[in-house]
Design a protein around this motif. Structure first.
Motif, mmCIF file in Angstrom:
data_model
loop_
_atom_site.group_PDB
_atom_site.id
_atom_site.type_symbol
_atom_site.label_atom_id
_atom_site.label_comp_id
_atom_site.label_asym_id
_atom_site.label_seq_id
_atom_site.Cartn_x
_atom_site.Cartn_y
_atom_site.Cartn_z
ATOM 1 N N ILE A 160 62.562 37.642 31.505
ATOM 2 C CA ILE A 160 61.446 38.192 30.856
ATOM 3 C C ILE A 160 61.633 36.970 29.484
ATOM 4 N N ALA A 161 62.860 36.533 29.186
ATOM 5 C CA ALA A 161 62.045 35.404 28.071
ATOM 6 C C ALA A 161 60.893 34.135 28.882
ATOM 7 N N PHE B 40 57.505 35.630 16.361
ATOM 8 C CA PHE B 40 57.070 34.939 17.298
ATOM 9 C C PHE B 40 56.931 33.846 18.441
ATOM 10 N N ALA C 296 63.691 42.849 15.909
ATOM 11 C CA ALA C 296 64.384 41.383 15.264
ATOM 12 C C ALA C 296 64.666 40.747 16.015
ATOM 13 N N HIS D 5 68.060 35.927 24.751
ATOM 14 C CA HIS D 5 67.367 35.125 26.029
ATOM 15 C C HIS D 5 67.886 33.947 26.680
ATOM 16 N N THR E 270 53.791 39.756 22.246
ATOM 17 C CA THR E 270 55.142 39.011 21.936
ATOM 18 C C THR E 270 56.124 40.168 22.796
ATOM 19 N N PHE E 271 57.221 39.549 22.973
ATOM 20 C CA PHE E 271 58.001 40.234 23.071
ATOM 21 C C PHE E 271 59.364 40.490 22.852
ATOM 22 N N ASN E 272 60.261 40.822 22.857
ATOM 23 C CA ASN E 272 61.329 39.971 22.388
ATOM 24 C C ASN E 272 62.444 41.781 22.961
ATOM 25 N N VAL E 273 63.561 40.702 23.513
ATOM 26 C CA VAL E 273 65.125 41.684 23.501
ATOM 27 C C VAL E 273 66.098 41.728 22.239
ATOM 28 N N GLY E 274 65.961 42.386 21.157
ATOM 29 C CA GLY E 274 66.177 42.174 19.550
ATOM 30 C C GLY E 274 67.833 42.718 19.460
ATOM 31 N N GLU F 269 68.071 46.025 24.080
ATOM 32 C CA GLU F 269 66.350 46.956 23.026
ATOM 33 C C GLU F 269 65.525 46.156 23.484
ATOM 34 N N MET F 270 64.480 46.754 23.223
ATOM 35 C CA MET F 270 63.049 45.933 24.168
ATOM 36 C C MET F 270 61.791 46.206 23.468
ATOM 37 N N ASP F 271 60.935 44.550 22.531
ATOM 38 C CA ASP F 271 60.288 45.623 21.833
ATOM 39 C C ASP F 271 58.631 44.533 22.317
ATOM 40 N N SER G 92 68.428 44.817 15.450
ATOM 41 C CA SER G 92 67.309 45.759 15.060
ATOM 42 C C SER G 92 66.840 45.410 16.410
ATOM 43 N N ILE G 93 66.181 46.088 16.601
ATOM 44 C CA ILE G 93 64.953 46.338 17.989
ATOM 45 C C ILE G 93 64.376 44.994 17.660
ATOM 46 N N ARG H 52 69.529 33.352 30.392
ATOM 47 C CA ARG H 52 69.183 32.483 30.825
ATOM 48 C C ARG H 52 70.550 32.273 31.812
#
Lengths: 407, 407
Positions: free
Chosen positions: B239-240, A223, A265, A230, B251-255, B273-275, A262-263, A234
């Motif tokens: 989100i970004a 992270f 990664a 992302h 942490t956050f991530n759109v995977g 898909e969001m982590d 993958s969710i 944007r």
């Protein structure tokens, strides 16, 4: 009122005024023949439709059109390097040289069942209207002109062309006008699809596939690294707020997007497919510049957010470019088409579309695209239908239009 | 210094001080046995690994563990409703009741080749380290305690559990602590993967699949309609830019993301898909609220942009929820684990991770996850390897830790 006034102007050029032509005995014979042979025209439509012609695989159907062009007595029947099948019917002189075209390709992939079924007056098969109808009317015009023993003042070339649909990207027309018939064509008519519309505005388009890439990593462990999805988000957010004129109608669309494995990664890639359209060359180019700038800004913002850790970059692939163009409302070709409708009591309408005529319109060559009569539902879907009820009127319209323009 | 000071505090509790225990004759016998049976432990690891255990399909491997638990003399060997295999080794009293667990499941789909190959000291197979190593060490502990004739003051239950990986979502542990052994467990150790790390911070996570839907239409003909991919882009852009604390790490991530069917169609759907992760329950919940709000704002902005024409809506599907938790650095279980490392001269390290211990940590039950020795590469990839060099030290560490905690 506007159109009527213009028709009066057109009326001055009596030689190609459909209202006058329609009373010429040879033309009367031709129009009668157009109606008489309609059952045969419909059989031809079915026959052509049952030869599959997926995008980029129009050869089999093209070979059959080549055979038919030859059988019907066209001269110099040939296939150009793009795959367009071209045949000529000489007039009393070479010019004006009118090209009448219909496209070979469909939107359907290889393996699609193209068997035609019938229920009453309705035929059903993928591509039955778009553009098997246009191709069969193309053949009907040749037959009718022969039956009525008409020799036109100008020359007519008939073209069964490739690459009209989707990613075919008008490659048939591009080759025809830039190579195989470069500089030879004075007027152009595309017979495309069904109904009685007249397209005089060619909507141009630019299509891109944009790919966003970065190193990727674990969603928690890595992270603080820029994320290609992302960055794409944007960019899309900015695209969604682009301002475009409503006249000339100008549009933008992210039609497809994807990315990631993958969710949990940070993805190493993302991509989106972008469609930009306008009937104005300037408006399309302006939109294109602003679109590309927003993508770059989106990427920059994502990279700045993480101090360039795991930097993302974007690349643009142009996957389609259809030139924009217009044939003015008061141009002889449009006025003639409107006059034909009036002479045959057809209810037409003027339209904007993206079709084979875009290419000549962009070059300033008088061009229109007209429907081939009858009525369709489910165009571009496997459930496409074509209703043959009174479809002879479409054949008549095409015949009279060609006679009026080939002079 | 901090850790050393804490060790002095722990030193007060002599009964479970590993530095003292290690000189107990029975414990010495156990540690010698742990080293002696290592070749057999490695064979067991290979044997277990060659029984595939894809996500949600751990039954075959579970049945083998059930057979081995029974064969090794555990009592009340049973399979709970989630599929966890549980067997008990009674001590002199029921409490403290220590659970030692290793997980059955791998990340690899059905059909993955799980045959183990060897080159020198290195074994290679998907899952060979994670967590076939943990399972074989689990079995070794039982054997060693028997060989050294050790009866612990407290009771030990051994658990081969399901659903540790990915979308398994810790379902084995959730069932163990909320149902099959609810209220019975005083301490918990998960033996997971390789090396000598000690996890005392359980990173919690929330995982969503968000779907954006609208009517869709033609990119040109229907322009002026809200676009689900555009709405998703607006959401991702926000989100970004979410702000999260670095401590507790959040942490956050759109995977993954996708949507649309054609470049020239306004899509009718898009999805992402969001982590979301944090070791702090509060920080995770705060992030969750802000994430959901940004999605709604993104959708609202897209709908407002087009005056709600072709309105887009978003729906959230929670596809994973791993509770966050921590076992404090100065808790007896962590101090004992550090003491074991020191007594055996192991270089350990304290870590944050998402593992089976998340569930007890979240409930306030003392819990840690420890590596099972040896060394791995390519974890979660089909190229996973396990180097058996000095791996007996991992077995010794697990044995001494269990002896020290089961009192």
């Amino acid at each position: 009122m506007f159109v009527q006034a213009l028709l009066l102007v057109a009326g001055l050029c009596r030689a190609q005024d459909p209202a006058v032509l329609v009373h010429d005995p040879a033309v009367e014979t031709a129009l009668a023949a157009a109606k008489n042979i309609e059952p045969q025209t419909i059989e031809q439509q079915v026959h052509i439709c049952e030869i599959a012609a997926p995008p980029f695989h129009e050869t089999a159907r093209g070979q059959e059109l080549r055979r038919l062009f030859t059988q019907l007595g066209l001269q110099e029947v040939r296939v150009d390097k793009a795959g367009n099948v071209i045949g000529t019917r000489p007039g009393r002189s070479l010019h004006p040289h009118l090209v009448v075209a219909a496209h070979l390709d469909t939107v359907f992939p290889e393996g699609t069942d193209v068997k035609v079924t019938r229920e009453g007056t309705v035929l059903k098969a993928p591509g039955i209207g778009d553009d098997c109808r246009g191709l069969s009317v193309l053949l009907a015009i040749i037959q009718v002109l022969d039956q009525a023993k008409i020799t036109t003042p100008g020359t007519i070339s008939f073209v069964a062309d490739v690459g009209e649909e989707g990613l075919g990207d008008l490659r048939g027309m591009k080759t025809l006008f830039s190579d195989s018939m470069k500089g030879e064509i004075d007027k152009f008519v595309s017979i495309d699809g069904t109904g009685y519309g007249i397209v005089n505005v060619g909507v141009g388009s630019l299509r891109y596939r944009v790919t966003f890439t970065g190193p990727g990593g674990h969603s928690y462990g890595s992270f603080g690294m820029a994320n290609p999805i992302h960055a794409m988000g944007r960019a899309i957010a900015k695209i969604a707020d682009l301002e475009v004129p409503s006249d000339p109608k100008t549009t933008f669309n992210v039609g497809r997007a994807g990315g990631g494995t993958s969710i949990n990664a940070i993805p190493s890639d993302a991509w989106m497919e972008m469609d930009l359209r306008s009937s104005s060359v300037q408006a399309l180019n302006s939109l294109d510049r602003r679109f590309q700038a927003t993508v770059r800004t989106g990427v920059d913002e994502e990279n700045r957010r993480w101090n360039n850790r795991g930097k993302v970059s974007a690349s643009f692939e142009l996957v389609g470019a259809r030139p924009a163009g217009q044939t003015p409302l008061n141009s002889p070709i449009v006025l003639t088409a409107l006059g034909v409708s009036r002479a045959l009591e057809i209810e037409d309408d003027l339209r904007e579309s993206s079709s084979d005529s875009n290419v000549p319109m962009n070059l300033g060559i008088p061009a229109i695209t007209v429907g081939a009569g009858g009525k369709s539902t489910g165009t571009h879907s496997p459930q496409e239908t074509f209703d043959t009820k009174d479809s002879w009127l479409g054949t008549q319209r095409a015949v009279l239009l060609v006679i009026a323009l080939a002079r």
